[in-house]
Design a protein around this motif. Structure first.
Motif, PDB file in Angstrom:
ATOM      1  N   PRO A 131      -0.299   4.861  -7.042  1.00  0.00           N
ATOM      2  CA  PRO A 131       0.471   5.994  -6.305  1.00  0.00           C
ATOM      3  C   PRO A 131       0.558   5.437  -4.786  1.00  0.00           C
ATOM      4  N   PRO A 132       1.356   5.980  -4.017  1.00  0.00           N
ATOM      5  CA  PRO A 132       1.545   5.274  -2.476  1.00  0.00           C
ATOM      6  C   PRO A 132       0.088   5.532  -1.684  1.00  0.00           C
ATOM      7  N   ILE A 133      -0.291   4.895  -1.081  1.00  0.00           N
ATOM      8  CA  ILE A 133      -1.658   4.705  -0.123  1.00  0.00           C
ATOM      9  C   ILE A 133      -1.195   4.640   1.271  1.00  0.00           C
ATOM     10  N   SER A 138       2.420  12.097  -6.422  1.00  0.00           N
ATOM     11  CA  SER A 138       3.717  12.650  -6.660  1.00  0.00           C
ATOM     12  C   SER A 138       4.171  13.561  -7.604  1.00  0.00           C
ATOM     13  N   SER A 139       3.493  13.646  -8.585  1.00  0.00           N
ATOM     14  CA  SER A 139       3.779  14.527  -9.896  1.00  0.00           C
ATOM     15  C   SER A 139       3.054  15.931  -9.402  1.00  0.00           C
ATOM     16  N   THR A 140       2.403  15.861  -8.642  1.00  0.00           N
ATOM     17  CA  THR A 140       1.816  17.248  -8.230  1.00  0.00           C
ATOM     18  C   THR A 140       1.944  17.443  -6.748  1.00  0.00           C
ATOM     19  N   ASP A 141       2.410  16.387  -6.039  1.00  0.00           N
ATOM     20  CA  ASP A 141       2.730  16.473  -4.655  1.00  0.00           C
ATOM     21  C   ASP A 141       1.127  17.079  -3.946  1.00  0.00           C
ATOM     22  N   THR A 142       0.297  16.405  -4.075  1.00  0.00           N
ATOM     23  CA  THR A 142      -0.975  16.719  -3.565  1.00  0.00           C
ATOM     24  C   THR A 142      -1.336  15.344  -2.998  1.00  0.00           C
ATOM     25  N   ILE A 143      -2.315  15.585  -1.879  1.00  0.00           N
ATOM     26  CA  ILE A 143      -2.662  14.359  -0.919  1.00  0.00           C
ATOM     27  C   ILE A 143      -4.203  14.244  -1.088  1.00  0.00           C
ATOM     28  N   ASP A 144      -4.623  13.160  -1.465  1.00  0.00           N
ATOM     29  CA  ASP A 144      -6.123  13.066  -1.826  1.00  0.00           C
ATOM     30  C   ASP A 144      -6.856  12.266  -0.476  1.00  0.00           C
ATOM     31  N   ILE A 145      -7.413  13.427   0.039  1.00  0.00           N
ATOM     32  CA  ILE A 145      -7.852  12.818   1.543  1.00  0.00           C
ATOM     33  C   ILE A 145      -9.434  12.521   1.423  1.00  0.00           C
ATOM     34  N   PRO A 146     -10.049  11.682   1.830  1.00  0.00           N
ATOM     35  CA  PRO A 146     -11.415  11.341   1.480  1.00  0.00           C
ATOM     36  C   PRO A 146     -12.367  12.309   1.986  1.00  0.00           C
ATOM     37  N   PRO A 147     -13.417  12.463   1.027  1.00  0.00           N
ATOM     38  CA  PRO A 147     -14.347  13.806   1.553  1.00  0.00           C
ATOM     39  C   PRO A 147     -15.585  13.053   2.465  1.00  0.00           C
ATOM     40  N   ASN A 148     -15.218  12.346   3.538  1.00  0.00           N
ATOM     41  CA  ASN A 148     -16.309  12.004   4.099  1.00  0.00           C
ATOM     42  C   ASN A 148     -16.038  12.296   5.738  1.00  0.00           C
ATOM     43  N   ASN A 149     -16.977  12.217   6.479  1.00  0.00           N
ATOM     44  CA  ASN A 149     -16.816  12.408   7.909  1.00  0.00           C
ATOM     45  C   ASN A 149     -16.353  11.294   9.049  1.00  0.00           C
ATOM     46  N   ARG A 150     -16.022  10.154   8.181  1.00  0.00           N
ATOM     47  CA  ARG A 150     -15.612   9.125   9.186  1.00  0.00           C
ATOM     48  C   ARG A 150     -14.148   9.592   9.664  1.00  0.00           C
ATOM     49  N   VAL A 151     -14.114   9.061  10.767  1.00  0.00           N
ATOM     50  CA  VAL A 151     -12.482   9.207  11.417  1.00  0.00           C
ATOM     51  C   VAL A 151     -11.970   7.844  11.958  1.00  0.00           C
ATOM     52  N   GLY A 152     -10.772   7.658  12.068  1.00  0.00           N
ATOM     53  CA  GLY A 152     -10.174   6.158  12.444  1.00  0.00           C
ATOM     54  C   GLY A 152     -10.628   5.777  13.877  1.00  0.00           C
ATOM     55  N   THR A 153     -10.365   4.567  14.224  1.00  0.00           N
ATOM     56  CA  THR A 153     -10.401   3.912  15.402  1.00  0.00           C
ATOM     57  C   THR A 153      -9.725   4.631  16.403  1.00  0.00           C
ATOM     58  N   LEU A 190       0.961  -1.157  -0.007  1.00  0.00           N
ATOM     59  CA  LEU A 190      -0.069  -0.057   0.241  1.00  0.00           C
ATOM     60  C   LEU A 190       0.613   1.234  -0.080  1.00  0.00           C
ATOM     61  N   HIS A 191       1.915   1.274   0.658  1.00  0.00           N
ATOM     62  CA  HIS A 191       2.678   2.447   1.115  1.00  0.00           C
ATOM     63  C   HIS A 191       3.595   2.516  -0.261  1.00  0.00           C
ATOM     64  N   ASN A 192       4.117   1.673  -0.809  1.00  0.00           N
ATOM     65  CA  ASN A 192       4.848   1.876  -1.921  1.00  0.00           C
ATOM     66  C   ASN A 192       4.363   2.509  -3.230  1.00  0.00           C
ATOM     67  N   GLU A 193       5.133   3.059  -3.711  1.00  0.00           N
ATOM     68  CA  GLU A 193       4.686   3.903  -5.035  1.00  0.00           C
ATOM     69  C   GLU A 193       5.217   3.201  -6.312  1.00  0.00           C
ATOM     70  N   ILE A 194       4.625   2.728  -7.260  1.00  0.00           N
ATOM     71  CA  ILE A 194       4.927   2.159  -8.383  1.00  0.00           C
ATOM     72  C   ILE A 194       5.119   3.053  -9.565  1.00  0.00           C
ATOM     73  N   VAL A 195       6.039   3.300  -9.851  1.00  0.00           N
ATOM     74  CA  VAL A 195       6.237   4.470 -11.152  1.00  0.00           C
ATOM     75  C   VAL A 195       6.379   3.655 -12.396  1.00  0.00           C
ATOM     76  N   GLY A 196       5.522   4.385 -13.181  1.00  0.00           N
ATOM     77  CA  GLY A 196       5.338   4.007 -14.683  1.00  0.00           C
ATOM     78  C   GLY A 196       4.083   4.461 -15.177  1.00  0.00           C
ATOM     79  N   THR A 197       3.835   4.094 -16.556  1.00  0.00           N
ATOM     80  CA  THR A 197       2.582   4.435 -17.004  1.00  0.00           C
ATOM     81  C   THR A 197       1.457   4.058 -16.310  1.00  0.00           C
ATOM     82  N   LEU A 198       1.457   2.668 -15.922  1.00  0.00           N
ATOM     83  CA  LEU A 198       0.442   1.966 -15.115  1.00  0.00           C
ATOM     84  C   LEU A 198       0.880   2.129 -13.653  1.00  0.00           C
TER      85      LEU A 198
END
Length: 486
Positions: A309-311, A342-357, A298-306
């Protein structure tokens, strides 16, 4: 000075207490938001407070800026109760008047074009129908041609997921939308196997094989859409990530059922498994190694056309990990996952109101110091949670005749459903961590696993190991203990 804002609206707000219509923040803004849900088209409003850490940059935060062609709009203000309905109207979504006029102009042009070429298209269609009919007639008389009774090949689930003709990338990110819907319509639900805040999980049958069907309640539509989106990330499929099969929404009378279909694992969650099962050293290391392997992927980024992204998972716990027949684990429930571009150095955060445990939250989340602009901060929070899961597994290891009951982390320090404040006092102020069991020092394997746990839950996120380092450390212990899994 502190700012007091109005809390309310038709959309649930996790930061406002029930039946309390105001919130106060030391620094921040008041806001009013309007949103339209993508499927049901219901329009929801919400009013409340944004803390300073949500305002980036602080003087002109992105979250308060108008967004073109968006399904939600936010207005912010900085005086007490400035967002009260009597003081501020809810923002309106972009009007569609201009687009309607444009569509009408385009429609007129299109009609002219269609009329001019209509005769030609009609003739072409007649020719195609005649050719198709002739071919079908010849196939009926050919004993080598098998009949096709469905839009899917006559195969099992695993073959379908591995088939490059039906996988969208050949790398296991998911199936085309038509296949999603076809599979969903062919599933027969069996019994309920789990319940949670999102809804229920059923065991289902598809062509004689078991699948898991996660049903979301309609009000949690955004969580369903987000989890389906994350599961279909290119190159995500991995033996230690729950195998996603399909997502679909089904109208059943007065409401819509939101389905997420995945592989079924009869052992259930790691939480349930450890509650019923003691494990030997080899099984313990296999469980731990597979979880670390899935998290590293999940954490690893695989670089290439396909590339992938790191998650970051953002809700790793024993209830969100499933145990497979072969004794390995599969990480599930990606509804809160965060992605990094990584191409835009932006973080995609989920747009919901749930929080972790709360029990598994890292110190920097509990004391609200997590740097949300730095993606590695989310990965380091995952590692803290991983350390707690390793401790849960270690307690159930039967080494030396150890027979400890299964317990959740901090079971002897906080109540069953702790608040964030209770966890903050224990983890941040007192700096407590789960305790080392009395017999672990007698066994080199347990001593080394204890050291690994401590390196996962350091107070400072920067000092924690990476998921890949955890994976390699456990592999080394397996090798040296002679219990390497084949």
């Amino acid at each position: 000075s502190a700012l007091t804002c109005y809390c309310g609206g038709s959309r649930e707000n996790p930061y406002c207490e029930r039946n309390v219509f105001n919130c106060t923040v030391p620094e921040g803004v008041c806001y009013a938001m309007t949103e339209v849900l993508p499927i049901s088209k219901n329009i929801l409003t919400q009013r409340g407070c944004f803390r300073k850490n949500r305002l980036v940059p602080y003087n002109r935060p992105f979250v308060c800026e108008p967004v073109n062609k968006s399904n939600h709009q936010v207005i912010c203000c900085k005086t007490d109760f400035c967002n009260h309905p009597e003081a501020m109207e809810a923002p309106t979504l972009p009007t569609t008047t201009a687009s309607i006029q444009t569509n009408q102009d385009q429609l007129s042009t299109t009609l002219i074009v269609l009329l001019s070429v209509g005769g030609f298209l009609l003739m072409a269609m007649l020719v195609l129908v005649a050719v198709f009919y002739k071919k079908q007639h010849s196939k009926r008389n050919d004993p080598l041609v098998e009949s096709q009774n469905s839009s899917l090949p006559d195969t099992n689930m695993q073959d379908l997921l591995d088939d490059k003709d039906f996988s969208t990338t050949g790398s296991g990110s998911g199936l085309p939308l038509l296949v999603h819907r076809t599979i969903a319509r062919q599933i027969q639900l069996q019994e309920v196997i789990g319940k949670g805040r999102y809804g229920e999980v059923f065991r289902g049958k598809w062509r004689g094989e078991d699948v898991a069907v996660k049903k979301f309640v309609t009000r949690d539509e955004r969580s369903w859409a987000r989890e389906a989106e994350i599961y279909q990330t290119i190159m995500l499929r991995h033996e230690n990530i729950l195998g996603f099969i399909a997502a679909d929404n089904k109208d059943v009378g007065t409401w819509t059922e939101l389905w997420l279909i995945s592989e079924y694992h009869e052992n259930g969650s790691l939480f349930d498994y450890l509650g019923e099962t003691r494990v030997d050293v080899g099984a313990m290391l296999k469980l731990c190694s597979s979880i670390a392997s899935g998290l590293a992927h999940l954490h690893n980024e695989i670089v290439g056309t396909l590339g992938k992204p790191p998650i970051a998972h953002c809700d790793l716990k024993s209830k969100n990990i499933l145990v497979k027949k072969n004794g390995e684990c599969a990480i599930a429930d990606l509804g809160l996952a965060v992605r990094h571009d990584s191409s835009t150095d932006t973080i995609d955060i989920p747009p919901n109101n749930r929080v972790g445990t709360k029990r598994y939250m890292a110190p920097e989340i509990l004391d609200d110091t997590l740097n949300m602009l730095h993606f590695d901060s989310f990965k380091r929070a995952d590692i803290y949670s991983l350390g707690l899961v390793l401790w849960e597994i270690g307690r159930r290891c039967s080494i030396g005749g150890q027979n400890l009951d299964y317990q959740l982390p901090y079971y002897n320090m906080v109540p069953d459903d702790p608040t964030i404040e209770q966890m903050r006092v224990v983890v941040c102020e007192k700096m407590f961590r789960p305790q080392k069991e009395a017999t672990w020092h007698k066994y080199d394997t347990m001593e080394r696993m204890w050291k690994l746990m401590n390196e996962c839950w350091y107070e400072s996120g920067c000092a924690r190991l990476t998921a890949l380092r955890v994976k390699k450390t456990i592999a080394k212990i397996e090798d040296e203990e002679g219990v390497k899994n084949i």
